[in-house]
Design a protein around this motif. Structure first.
Motif, short mmCIF file in Angstrom:
data_model
loop_
_atom_site.label_atom_id
_atom_site.label_comp_id
_atom_site.label_asym_id
_atom_site.label_seq_id
_atom_site.Cartn_x
_atom_site.Cartn_y
_atom_site.Cartn_z
N LYS A 42 0.85 -1.19 0.00
CA LYS A 42 0.00 0.00 0.00
C LYS A 42 0.88 1.24 0.00
N ARG A 727 -9.37 -5.99 1.44
CA ARG A 727 -8.53 -5.66 0.30
C ARG A 727 -8.00 -6.92 -0.35
N ASP A 731 -3.60 -5.23 -3.63
CA ASP A 731 -3.81 -3.94 -2.98
C ASP A 731 -4.14 -2.83 -3.98
N GLN A 734 -9.41 -1.21 -2.16
CA GLN A 734 -9.81 -1.62 -0.83
C GLN A 734 -11.15 -0.98 -0.48
#
Length: 776
Positions: A42, A727, A731, A734
């Motif tokens: 992320k 998620r 990624d 989400q």
């Protein structure tokens, strides 16, 4: 070239590691403490896991179906590992953590850092800062704040200029204590700095939509990538709408909806491997409605206070006042603000040293209508316009090799600002004392220049000595102040000026006792220039400048990771010795009443401690707890006792100043602040994962006037929130469901007095919302 199947394995491994599991065995995944923290999948640029695998410096080998892949998607339990070796008490937060906690404006930062208070002024976009008990209430916002706001290394002379800019963030840092020997501008309280995401060498784009109770929506989007060889860009923006939760019990009208949009663009040019030129520009328009006040006590007069519910407030704008200020009739308390600016960063590495030049220009055009008596009467309706601009220039030369024993930086900083303000007040229903409309107009000019330097030297046995010095010249003046009572008289006041030449500095020592333990001690001297009170001026003496503030701060702290990737403990204790602390006091104007005036407390002190506990006790559980405790008192502070003065008028009908000295009186700042969060991170399959947990914050009572008791003391409050996020392993998107103020607590965030009434600004009730984001 990594196959699609391998890419999925990389993403799955990163997700499992984020939950504390090894991608193959499902057991706790150890991470060596001496390796640099590896970014999560992320990341701010949403880099692919495949790219991360190529660039990791802490790979984990995964073998699956005879394929061997290096995975760098490991999400460490704790962030900012390198900062554990810095001698400071800073609170550092990733942009991701800010989003999780719903921090979308400056005020929200007090929910994620200790000993920090950021309060809206009368429900407006303007804010006042307090950090470790250092701060003051400046309604007119025409003075330098003791805690400065930075965006991308650019200091904002007036905090309102930062309104609407907290989007597309990389990280944020709260620095307590005197600053200024390494960069920017010196001050006594510290700084709150934000770093926004920059252009990327590969194309990335993404968006986020957040919808919640009371028809609130927050939308963000960005696109970033190359334009040509060595040239890249980033464009990001946000829109905020709705969310107003207050109603007027007299007519059912609605108040508090957001109406804001902002845009930021960046252009990066790297002509060679040693040079970077980054040009950034932004614009914000804010037409949001304000949060209305709740009257708490009647200070002057005998009429009853409105009876309002928790989510109710009264307001009214007379047509005559709307015509006077040039706004449409029936307007609600609201902002009408424009902010725009640009900054240019030039960096070059000469090999033996690095040079950085930062030029910036910020503009503020503000129109702000507030109903400060919180009733349908026109006893303290106010409209403020601000036309301001600030130019800053910083030049720094620093050592180029972080591994050298000697580290140094020298530089200079220049700032020039202009401001024109006009306040309109409608006192028509404030009878018999006033019963008129009034306007106050003034201009401000300010110019300062400083030179600074800081060096550190690492001795044997991992002991480092460091010291810094700054000298600043500051000159400011208030001009053309006029107080006009419409239909009666106009008073003109002569200009006032103040200048200062002072030093700030720092000296300290740190010891890296073990690889996972740092202890340090430092002494810092900070100062900030004097200034002027310019609100509702009635006599020339009100324009007498208050004096510069100085503080000597002693700080002892430690940083430790006693159990690698399981337990982190950081803490610091401090003592502030103030001289001429700038504070909002009270002055009594004959036949007019008590007015707030910025003044100096000749001698005061504060002390306390703060710290952070990060805990990862079992494979899925991650906990962060910030705590702050501080006390302080005035050792010498002669002023007018507002509470006693108001009480005397209520009994005798005559204004008489009741003088007092608040020596030994508590400084009123919240003694205890707590905030934290728990996350449970669970991989529910090889392709998907889930995170969920609560968050909380507690703030102790705060006195809103020196020595304030009773309703002059803001009650303590506790807030509870929660979130759950789903998620995929890639990624790329989400989905989050969240709630804030789950217990629907009734609480107040600030307070004040406007002529007849003492009021509180209420905090938001329970919000339930959902957030979906994607990035590629």
């Amino acid at each position: 070239m990594i196959s699609v199947r391998a890419f999925r394995l990389v993403g799955a491994a990163g997700l499992l590691a984020a939950s504390g599991l090894d991608a193959v065995t499902g057991t706790a995944a150890p991470v060596p403490t001496q390796h640099r923290a590896v970014p999560s999948t992320k990341t701010r640029s949403h880099q692919s896991a495949a790219k991360q695998a190529k660039t990791s410096d802490n790979p984990s080998k995964i073998v699956a179906h005879s394929e061997s892949i290096e995975v760098s998607g490991v999400r460490r339990a704790f962030t900012h590992l390198a900062a554990q070796h810095l001698a400071d008490a800073d609170t550092r937060l990733t942009g991701e953590r800010l989003i999780e906690r719903g921090v979308v404006d400056l005020r929200g930062m007090e929910r994620v850092a200790p000993n920090l208070t950021i309060q809206s002024i009368n429900g407006t976009a303007s804010t006042n800062f307090y950090l470790r008990g250092v701060g003051f209430n400046d309604f007119t916002q025409n003075n330098m704040a003791p805690v400065l706001t930075y965006f991308d290394d650019v200091p904002f002379a007036y905090s309102t200029m930062a309104n609407g800019l907290m989007f597309d963030l990389e990280d944020a840092t709260v620095t307590p204590g005197p600053v200024g020997t390494k960069h920017g501008q010196t001050t006594t309280g510290g700084e709150v700095s934000f770093r926004t995401n920059g252009p990327t060498d590969q194309f990335h784009y993404g968006a986020r939509e957040d919808i919640a109770s009371y028809a609130r929506s927050r939308s963000e989007a960005y696109i970033s990538g190359p334009l040509a060889r060595g040239l890249s860009f980033r464009l990001a923006g946000q829109v905020q709408k709705g969310g107003g939760w207050q109603t007027d019990p007299l007519n059912g009208a609605h108040l508090g909806d957001a109406d804001l949009w902002a845009l930021r663009g960046k252009l990066k040019w790297a002509p060679d491997s040693h040079t970077t030129v980054l040009l950034s520009a932004h614009v914000v328009q804010d037409d949001s409605e304000l949060v209305g006040a709740v009257p708490i006590a009647k200070l002057i007069g005998k009429g009853p206070l409105p009876e309002v519910g928790w989510t109710q407030t009264e307001w009214n704008v007379r047509p005559q006042f709307a015509d006077l200020i040039g706004r449409k009739r029936g307007i609600k308390p609201s902002e009408h603000d424009w902010f725009w600016g640009w900054d240019l960063h030039i960096d070059h590495d000469f090999g033996i040293a690095k040079i950085s030049a930062i030029s910036a220009f910020e503009t503020e055009r503000e129109g702000e209508l507030s109903d400060q008596d919180a009733t349908a009467l026109s006893q303290a309706d106010a409209y403020r316009t601000i036309d301001a601009n600030v130019f800053t220039q910083e030049l720094r030369l620093a050592s180029a090799h972080p591994q050298d024993r000697l580290q140094w930086v020298v530089g200079a900083f220049y700032q020039r600002s202009f401001m024109n303000q006009r306040f309109f007040f409608d006192y028509t229903d404030y009878r018999p004392a006033r019963g008129y409309m009034q306007a106050t107009t003034f201009g401000m000019k300010q110019e300062s220049v400083s030179e600074f330097g800081h060096l550190s030297y690492r001795l044997p046995k991992n002991v480092t000595l460091f010291a810094g010095l700054l000298h600043e010249l500051d000159d400011r003046s208030i001009t053309g102040l006029q107080s006009q009572i419409f239909g009666r008289e106009t008073m003109n006041f002569h200009s006032e000026g103040t200048s200062v030449s002072q030093f700030a500095g720092q000296v300290g020592v740190s010891w890296q006792a073990r690889d996972n333990l740092l202890v340090y001690y430092k002494m810092s001297r900070g100062f900030k220039p004097g200034g002027f009170t310019a609100n509702n001026t009635q006599i020339q003496a009100q324009l007498d400048p208050f004096r510069p503030e100085t503080v000597l701060t002693y700080e002892l702290g430690f940083k430790s990771d006693p159990i690698a990737n399981v337990l982190r403990l950081n803490g610091a204790a401090f003592y502030n010795d103030f001289h001429n602390q700038q504070i909002l006091g009270t002055v009594l104007i004959p036949d007019f009443g008590p007015l707030s005036q910025l003044t100096n407390a000749p001698k005061s002190e504060s002390w306390g401690f703060e710290g952070t506990i990060d805990l990862h006790p079992i494979r899925h559980l991650f906990l962060t707890q910030n705590f702050g405790w501080q006390r302080g008192n005035f050792q010498n502070f002669p002023t007018v006792n507002r509470a006693k003065t108001n009480a005397y008028y209520a009994s005798h009908g005559v204004w008489k100043a009741i003088d007092d000295n608040f020596a030994g009186v508590d400084n009123g700042q919240p003694k205890l602040t707590l905030n934290g969060q728990v996350d449970w991170r669970q991989a529910i399959s090889s392709r998907y994962g889930i995170e969920f947990g609560p968050d909380w914050s507690y703030r102790g009572a705060q006195a809103m006037t020196p020595g304030g008791t009773g309703f002059y003391r803001l009650p303590p409050y506790f807030l509870l929130g929660a979130h759950v996020t789903f998620r995929p392993s890639s990624d790329h998107w989400q989905i989050t469901l969240y709630a804030s103020n789950i217990l629907n607590r009734h609480y107040y965030t600030s307070g004040g007095q406007a002529t007849t009434n003492y009021f509180y600004i209420p905090g938001a009730p329970r919000y339930i919302g959902g957030r979906i984001s994607c990035g590629f």
